[in-house]
Design an enzyme around this catalytic site. Structure first.
Site, mmCIF file in Angstrom:
data_model
loop_
_atom_site.group_PDB
_atom_site.id
_atom_site.type_symbol
_atom_site.label_atom_id
_atom_site.label_comp_id
_atom_site.label_asym_id
_atom_site.label_seq_id
_atom_site.Cartn_x
_atom_site.Cartn_y
_atom_site.Cartn_z
ATOM 1 N N PHE A 27 0.451 -1.382 0.397
ATOM 2 C CA PHE A 27 0.003 0.147 0.342
ATOM 3 C C PHE A 27 0.713 1.454 -0.213
ATOM 4 O O PHE A 27 0.966 1.882 -0.433
ATOM 5 C CB PHE A 27 -0.663 0.067 1.599
ATOM 6 C CG PHE A 27 -0.085 -0.149 2.809
ATOM 7 C CD1 PHE A 27 1.205 1.324 3.161
ATOM 8 C CD2 PHE A 27 -0.231 -1.354 3.342
ATOM 9 C CE1 PHE A 27 1.598 0.923 4.069
ATOM 10 C CE2 PHE A 27 1.145 -1.261 4.266
ATOM 11 C CZ PHE A 27 1.832 -0.469 4.539
ATOM 12 N N ASP A 61 -10.481 -9.345 5.874
ATOM 13 C CA ASP A 61 -9.189 -9.419 6.008
ATOM 14 C C ASP A 61 -8.398 -9.844 7.310
ATOM 15 O O ASP A 61 -7.940 -8.778 7.540
ATOM 16 C CB ASP A 61 -8.455 -8.295 5.075
ATOM 17 C CG ASP A 61 -6.939 -8.942 4.896
ATOM 18 O OD1 ASP A 61 -6.558 -9.839 4.824
ATOM 19 O OD2 ASP A 61 -6.296 -7.665 4.308
#
Length: 440
Positions: free
Chosen positions: A102, A221
């Site tokens: 990310f 997640d």
């Protein structure tokens, strides 16, 4: 120390009934990365925009303009990029807390020097890498859910910054970082049995809150890297980029691209793309197993049969002697056999191949609450004994006669796997191009 995110490669995985497709997705004008995205073009994602979702929350907006025009984000501050530079001392390298697909997470302080009149607040600032694995869709989803949801066991989103190509999220600072960083530390692990129970309970409470909403939210997640700890080992769920609204009306599931972390994803979700709250329960079972054994869900450095922790260890959870041989030795003497078997039985149930065989997270919370209360009482006894100069061992190997089968904590005979639970080898469905990657 602080908020920490996994630096391992991230993957999207999808399985058609007839075939799977591999598709490289390099950024425009850039060379393709080694990561492989597997996409199921037949699966449909929910539409996004400003309309309310089944949970009553606005769906993730299509763009930042939609986000800023939507109501309900009164408690989330909007920062400028210059303010973020001031908060991180110009994004100093020694302020980096973690790095992954990310982008980078920095520690920082938002105070009077950043914004006049602002109360000094320690923060963790995640800067989205436009060439990374998470894009605007995940960034907007995170703002949407954490901007709307508030619970003691969900990390607090303080604000965000969105200017030109800059996408940043500003969270409360969690001084001990991620559970991953502590649980898999080779030396100096400080996670006692009681601390692990506490962390598991807090994670369960966070999931139970999401599932128990008017219309459930599926976290999707759950993993050690996404559980953050404060200085008292209070745990909070972080990273809601993959969260989804649960099924509504007469729907039994949500059909979506399969995304998450390989090793944690429920088998039926990997095979069909059908997402339910029971998918989160399976992930919690994996987490519980990791905390019991002190081993990662997937690790190719282990012997071949132990690569997949669930496939190897779940059949052993009902055998007292076998379980005692594989339990994390760093917790030696900190638990009773009765408590250990209750946690092992809970993990066994959560990891059922049959989604309907998994407990609700509200039940998981009830079981862990009872164990935590028993553990607190046991610690008090230990403290009293040690204060008198006496030592005590809290676990013992319970007698086990293999000729009589195995028994669960209620004394009922049970085999390692029920007839209805056929083994599913999901490892064959994932690319081996990056052995360190954990994203499905």
């Amino acid at each position: 120390m602080g908020i920490c995110f996994s630096a391992q490669g991230q993957f999207q995985f999808s399985q058609n009934q007839n075939s799977s497709q591999k598709k490289k997705t390099p950024a425009p004008g850039k060379k393709s990365k080694s990561a492989v995205y597997l996409m199921n073009t037949d699966c449909k994602e929910s539409s996004v925009g400003g309309k309310p979702s089944p949970s009553g929350l606005p769906l993730p907006p299509k763009n930042i303009k939609d986000l800023q025009s939507n109501p309900g984000y009164e408690n989330v501050d909007i920062f400028t990029y210059e303010e973020m530079k001031l908060a991180t001392k110009q994004f100093r390298p020694d302020f980096i807390l973690g790095e992954g697909g990310f982008g980078v997470v920095y520690k920082g302080v938002v105070d009077e020097t950043v914004r006049p009149g602002y109360k000094s607040t320690k923060v963790a600032i995640k800067e989205l890498n436009p060439e990374g694995f998470q894009g605007d869709r995940e960034w907007l989803a995170e703002v949407n859910y954490l901007g709307q949801l508030s619970h003691p066991n969900l990390v607090k989103l303080i604000g965000y910054c969105c200017e030109d190509d800059h996408r940043l999220l500003v969270y409360e600072y969690m001084s001990l970082g991620s559970l991953e960083k502590h649980l898999f530390r080779r030396v100096g692990c400080t996670l006692t049995w009681s601390k692990r129970l506490k962390i598991a309970l807090h994670a369960a409470k966070g999931l139970a809150f999401l599932h128990g909403a008017e219309r459930s939210v599926i976290y999707r997640d759950l993993k050690t890297a996404n559980i953050l700890l404060d200085e008292c080992y209070n745990a909070k769920l972080a990273d809601f980029g993959l969260a989804k609204d649960g099924p509504s009306g007469d729907q039994t599931h949500v059909s979506t691209r399969v995304m998450g972390t390989y090793g944690y994803a429920a088998p039926e979700y990997v095979m069909t793309g059908h997402l339910t709250s029971r998918s989160d329960v399976y992930g919690f079972g994996v987490l519980l197993l990791e905390m019991l054994l002190g081993k990662r869900a997937m690790d190719k450095s282990r012997p071949c049969r132990e690569h997949n922790l669930v496939e190897w260890a779940r059949p052993l959870l009902n055998h007292n002697k076998k379980l005692l041989r594989i339990i994390d030795p760093r917790m030696d003497g900190q638990y009773t056999t009765k408590a250990l078997m209750k946690v092992a039985d809970l993990a066994y149930q959560c990891l059922s191949q049959n989604p309907k065989g998994r407990p609700l997270m509200s039940h998981v919370v009830e079981v862990l609450e009872t164990l935590k209360e028993d553990g607190n009482a046991q610690e008090e006894v230990m403290a009293n004994l040690h204060s008198r100069g006496k030592s005590v061992t809290l676990y013992e190997a319970a007698p086990c006669d293999s000729s009589q089968g195995t028994r669960n904590v209620d004394g009922q005979r049970r085999s390692g796997r029920s007839k209805s639970e056929a083994s599913v080898d999901v490892s064959a469905l994932v690319s081996d191009s990056d052995p360190e990657s954990t994203k499905v």
